[in-house]
Write a protein that holds these residues in place. Structure first.
Motif, PDB file in Angstrom:
ATOM      1  N   TYR A  58     -53.428  -7.128 -21.275  1.00  0.00           N
ATOM      2  CA  TYR A  58     -53.425  -7.298 -19.822  1.00  0.00           C
ATOM      3  C   TYR A  58     -52.498  -8.451 -19.418  1.00  0.00           C
ATOM      4  O   TYR A  58     -51.795  -8.370 -18.398  1.00  0.00           O
ATOM      5  CB  TYR A  58     -54.838  -7.557 -19.313  1.00  0.00           C
ATOM      6  CG  TYR A  58     -55.714  -6.333 -19.256  1.00  0.00           C
ATOM      7  CD1 TYR A  58     -55.560  -5.395 -18.228  1.00  0.00           C
ATOM      8  CD2 TYR A  58     -56.689  -6.095 -20.220  1.00  0.00           C
ATOM      9  CE1 TYR A  58     -56.357  -4.260 -18.160  1.00  0.00           C
ATOM     10  CE2 TYR A  58     -57.490  -4.965 -20.165  1.00  0.00           C
ATOM     11  CZ  TYR A  58     -57.321  -4.050 -19.142  1.00  0.00           C
ATOM     12  OH  TYR A  58     -58.113  -2.927 -19.082  1.00  0.00           O
ATOM     13  N   GLN A  59     -52.499  -9.514 -20.205  1.00  0.00           N
ATOM     14  CA  GLN A  59     -51.587 -10.631 -19.919  1.00  0.00           C
ATOM     15  C   GLN A  59     -50.135 -10.158 -19.970  1.00  0.00           C
ATOM     16  O   GLN A  59     -49.319 -10.511 -19.111  1.00  0.00           O
ATOM     17  CB  GLN A  59     -51.796 -11.768 -20.923  1.00  0.00           C
ATOM     18  CG  GLN A  59     -53.066 -12.573 -20.730  1.00  0.00           C
ATOM     19  CD  GLN A  59     -53.182 -13.689 -21.749  1.00  0.00           C
ATOM     20  OE1 GLN A  59     -53.007 -13.476 -22.944  1.00  0.00           O
ATOM     21  NE2 GLN A  59     -53.468 -14.893 -21.268  1.00  0.00           N
TER      22      GLN A  59
ATOM     23  N   LEU B  46     -49.359  -8.269 -16.856  1.00  0.00           N
ATOM     24  CA  LEU B  46     -49.320  -9.130 -15.680  1.00  0.00           C
ATOM     25  C   LEU B  46     -48.008  -9.907 -15.580  1.00  0.00           C
ATOM     26  O   LEU B  46     -47.458 -10.085 -14.491  1.00  0.00           O
ATOM     27  CB  LEU B  46     -50.501 -10.104 -15.696  1.00  0.00           C
ATOM     28  CG  LEU B  46     -50.644 -11.029 -14.481  1.00  0.00           C
ATOM     29  CD1 LEU B  46     -50.928 -10.210 -13.227  1.00  0.00           C
ATOM     30  CD2 LEU B  46     -51.753 -12.045 -14.712  1.00  0.00           C
ATOM     31  N   TYR B  47     -47.495 -10.357 -16.725  1.00  0.00           N
ATOM     32  CA  TYR B  47     -46.292 -11.187 -16.707  1.00  0.00           C
ATOM     33  C   TYR B  47     -44.998 -10.379 -16.711  1.00  0.00           C
ATOM     34  O   TYR B  47     -43.917 -10.937 -16.560  1.00  0.00           O
ATOM     35  CB  TYR B  47     -46.318 -12.181 -17.873  1.00  0.00           C
ATOM     36  CG  TYR B  47     -47.237 -13.348 -17.600  1.00  0.00           C
ATOM     37  CD1 TYR B  47     -46.787 -14.464 -16.904  1.00  0.00           C
ATOM     38  CD2 TYR B  47     -48.574 -13.321 -17.998  1.00  0.00           C
ATOM     39  CE1 TYR B  47     -47.631 -15.525 -16.619  1.00  0.00           C
ATOM     40  CE2 TYR B  47     -49.430 -14.379 -17.717  1.00  0.00           C
ATOM     41  CZ  TYR B  47     -48.955 -15.475 -17.025  1.00  0.00           C
ATOM     42  OH  TYR B  47     -49.797 -16.531 -16.737  1.00  0.00           O
TER      43      TYR B  47
ATOM     44  N   VAL C  41     -61.211 -10.317 -13.685  1.00  0.00           N
ATOM     45  CA  VAL C  41     -60.242 -10.741 -12.667  1.00  0.00           C
ATOM     46  C   VAL C  41     -58.827 -10.387 -13.119  1.00  0.00           C
ATOM     47  O   VAL C  41     -58.002  -9.900 -12.331  1.00  0.00           O
ATOM     48  CB  VAL C  41     -60.346 -12.257 -12.396  1.00  0.00           C
ATOM     49  CG1 VAL C  41     -59.284 -12.687 -11.384  1.00  0.00           C
ATOM     50  CG2 VAL C  41     -61.741 -12.614 -11.903  1.00  0.00           C
ATOM     51  N   LEU C  42     -58.550 -10.613 -14.399  1.00  0.00           N
ATOM     52  CA  LEU C  42     -57.240 -10.270 -14.955  1.00  0.00           C
ATOM     53  C   LEU C  42     -56.981  -8.772 -14.819  1.00  0.00           C
ATOM     54  O   LEU C  42     -55.888  -8.346 -14.439  1.00  0.00           O
ATOM     55  CB  LEU C  42     -57.178 -10.688 -16.424  1.00  0.00           C
ATOM     56  CG  LEU C  42     -55.889 -10.359 -17.193  1.00  0.00           C
ATOM     57  CD1 LEU C  42     -54.683 -11.046 -16.549  1.00  0.00           C
ATOM     58  CD2 LEU C  42     -56.022 -10.774 -18.654  1.00  0.00           C
TER      59      LEU C  42
ATOM     60  N   GLN D 257     -58.226  -6.728 -12.627  1.00  0.00           N
ATOM     61  CA  GLN D 257     -57.982  -6.429 -11.207  1.00  0.00           C
ATOM     62  C   GLN D 257     -56.541  -6.747 -10.833  1.00  0.00           C
ATOM     63  O   GLN D 257     -55.903  -6.001 -10.079  1.00  0.00           O
ATOM     64  CB  GLN D 257     -58.944  -7.216 -10.322  1.00  0.00           C
ATOM     65  CG  GLN D 257     -60.397  -6.740 -10.394  1.00  0.00           C
ATOM     66  CD  GLN D 257     -61.333  -7.643  -9.607  1.00  0.00           C
ATOM     67  OE1 GLN D 257     -60.912  -8.590  -8.960  1.00  0.00           O
ATOM     68  NE2 GLN D 257     -62.620  -7.354  -9.672  1.00  0.00           N
ATOM     69  N   ARG D 258     -56.027  -7.841 -11.356  1.00  0.00           N
ATOM     70  CA  ARG D 258     -54.663  -8.256 -11.019  1.00  0.00           C
ATOM     71  C   ARG D 258     -53.624  -7.309 -11.601  1.00  0.00           C
ATOM     72  O   ARG D 258     -52.519  -7.191 -11.059  1.00  0.00           O
ATOM     73  CB  ARG D 258     -54.411  -9.684 -11.496  1.00  0.00           C
ATOM     74  CG  ARG D 258     -55.204 -10.727 -10.732  1.00  0.00           C
ATOM     75  CD  ARG D 258     -54.867 -12.138 -11.180  1.00  0.00           C
ATOM     76  NE  ARG D 258     -55.634 -13.134 -10.444  1.00  0.00           N
ATOM     77  CZ  ARG D 258     -55.543 -14.449 -10.626  1.00  0.00           C
ATOM     78  NH1 ARG D 258     -54.692 -14.937 -11.525  1.00  0.00           N
ATOM     79  NH2 ARG D 258     -56.270 -15.278  -9.913  1.00  0.00           N
ATOM     80  N   THR D 259     -53.951  -6.661 -12.696  1.00  0.00           N
ATOM     81  CA  THR D 259     -52.982  -5.756 -13.318  1.00  0.00           C
ATOM     82  C   THR D 259     -53.092  -4.331 -12.782  1.00  0.00           C
ATOM     83  O   THR D 259     -52.172  -3.530 -12.959  1.00  0.00           O
ATOM     84  CB  THR D 259     -53.157  -5.715 -14.850  1.00  0.00           C
ATOM     85  OG1 THR D 259     -54.503  -5.327 -15.175  1.00  0.00           O
ATOM     86  CG2 THR D 259     -52.859  -7.071 -15.468  1.00  0.00           C
ATOM     87  N   ASP D 260     -54.206  -4.012 -12.112  1.00  0.00           N
ATOM     88  CA  ASP D 260     -54.401  -2.652 -11.597  1.00  0.00           C
ATOM     89  C   ASP D 260     -53.240  -2.213 -10.722  1.00  0.00           C
ATOM     90  O   ASP D 260     -52.786  -1.070 -10.790  1.00  0.00           O
ATOM     91  CB  ASP D 260     -55.708  -2.551 -10.806  1.00  0.00           C
ATOM     92  CG  ASP D 260     -56.912  -2.300 -11.711  1.00  0.00           C
ATOM     93  OD1 ASP D 260     -56.696  -1.925 -12.881  1.00  0.00           O
ATOM     94  OD2 ASP D 260     -58.046  -2.497 -11.252  1.00  0.00           O
TER      95      ASP D 260
ATOM     96  N   LEU E 193     -59.514 -17.693 -16.870  1.00  0.00           N
ATOM     97  CA  LEU E 193     -59.353 -16.520 -16.016  1.00  0.00           C
ATOM     98  C   LEU E 193     -60.181 -15.387 -16.604  1.00  0.00           C
ATOM     99  O   LEU E 193     -59.844 -14.846 -17.656  1.00  0.00           O
ATOM    100  CB  LEU E 193     -57.882 -16.101 -15.918  1.00  0.00           C
ATOM    101  CG  LEU E 193     -57.580 -14.896 -15.019  1.00  0.00           C
ATOM    102  CD1 LEU E 193     -57.915 -15.217 -13.563  1.00  0.00           C
ATOM    103  CD2 LEU E 193     -56.126 -14.472 -15.157  1.00  0.00           C
TER     104      LEU E 193
ATOM    105  N   ARG F  77     -42.004 -14.019 -17.230  1.00  0.00           N
ATOM    106  CA  ARG F  77     -41.870 -14.026 -15.767  1.00  0.00           C
ATOM    107  C   ARG F  77     -40.554 -14.673 -15.348  1.00  0.00           C
ATOM    108  O   ARG F  77     -39.859 -14.186 -14.443  1.00  0.00           O
ATOM    109  CB  ARG F  77     -43.046 -14.750 -15.134  1.00  0.00           C
ATOM    110  CG  ARG F  77     -42.977 -14.817 -13.606  1.00  0.00           C
ATOM    111  CD  ARG F  77     -44.279 -15.309 -13.019  1.00  0.00           C
ATOM    112  NE  ARG F  77     -45.340 -14.330 -13.216  1.00  0.00           N
ATOM    113  CZ  ARG F  77     -46.635 -14.589 -13.006  1.00  0.00           C
ATOM    114  NH1 ARG F  77     -47.016 -15.785 -12.614  1.00  0.00           N
ATOM    115  NH2 ARG F  77     -47.529 -13.637 -13.192  1.00  0.00           N
TER     116      ARG F  77
END
Length: 275
Positions: free
Chosen positions: A130-131, A134-135, A27-28, A30-33, A23, A106
């Motif tokens: 960032y991970q 995200l989780y 991209v990561l 963007q997913r956390t934004d 990943l 999660r």
């Protein structure tokens, strides 16, 4: 020959590079934004106000002791911890050495956990921060032994940018100089990261080297409620405890019993833990 901490850090750097191949970081990011402004309970303030300050940890194994609880379910134990009085949670996410996973955070969130969750791993790259976001983590652990002061400052800034707090873990007198970076929480690890030996006296001995107004956390080896009471009496706000609970058939119940013992009469405060 490299010690265990050096081996873990070296492995972690390779692991993160593999994550980046699976990943891409952009991209990561963007997913956390979309999650940047999400409302997350501030762990530091909760620990300040808590009467117990217990950070109950979900941990399945460790390099020093092997498997602690191979069948531990992240959808059951964290929410049980919350229902039995935990002020916050710590979830160990390292897979290779500790049997963890980012997904465990999660799973805990999906089980309706509402108290703060600490992302506990060996963070060596901002990708991992960032991970954590995200989780669903509320805070991240940074380990002074693994980072330069400059790296640590960069990671603190990144965590704050992502609306997460930082627990900065220190183990020696020299490492307490990192406290000048003003993390949200200052932790003293009673377990030597190289030898895995536990010495709870570290929390007593290094207390005075932490900023007076900092939120202070003692980590590891806190098997006796009297020790927690003595540490709380001198000014600690949080107490990270995991293996002791996770070895029991019902970790949540074990936490409940431990907390109930915090209200019983304690041995006189001597400045060092009860034998």
């Amino acid at each position: 020959m490299a010690n265990i901490l050096e081996r873990i850090v070296a492995f972690k750097k390779k692991e993160v590079e593999n994550f980046k191949k699976e990943l891409k970081q952009d991209v990561l990011v963007q997913r956390t934004d979309i999650l940047k402004m999400s409302q997350i309970a501030p762990m530091s303030q909760i620990l300040k106000k808590s009467t117990t300050g217990i950070i109950a940890e979900f941990i399945r194994k460790s390099p020093s002791t092997g498997w602690i609880n191979n069948d531990a379910n992240p959808s059951i134990i964290p929410i049980s911890y919350e229902r039995n009085g935990a002020s916050a949670l710590s979830i160990v996410t390292d897979s290779y050495y500790f049997g963890g996973s980012n997904v465990h955070i999660r799973n805990a969130k999906l089980s309706k956990v509402s108290i703060p969750i600490l992302y506990k791993d060996f963070i060596v790259d901002e990708y991992q921060i960032y991970q954590a976001k995200l989780y669903g983590a509320s805070a991240i652990l940074l380990i002074a032994s693994c980072l330069t002061k400059e790296e640590c400052q960069t990671f603190i800034d990144k965590a704050h940018e992502l609306q997460m707090e930082v627990l900065l873990e220190m183990n020696t007198e020299a490492e307490t100089e990192y406290a000048e970076l003003r993390p949200d929480m200052c932790g003293i690890n009673n377990r030597d990261p190289e030898s895995s030996e536990i010495d709870v006296n570290k929390s007593f001995e290094l207390f005075a080297r932490l900023p007076v107004d900092s939120v202070k956390v003692s980590e590891g080896g806190l098997y006796d409620p009297n020790t927690v009471k003595q540490l709380k009496a001198i000014g600690y706000n949080g107490f990270l405890i995991g293996e002791q609970f996770m070895r029991q058939p019902d970790p949540g119940l074990a936490l409940n019993v431990f907390i109930s013992q915090l209200w019983t009469p304690t041995a006189p405060l001597t400045g060092s833990p009860t034998p």
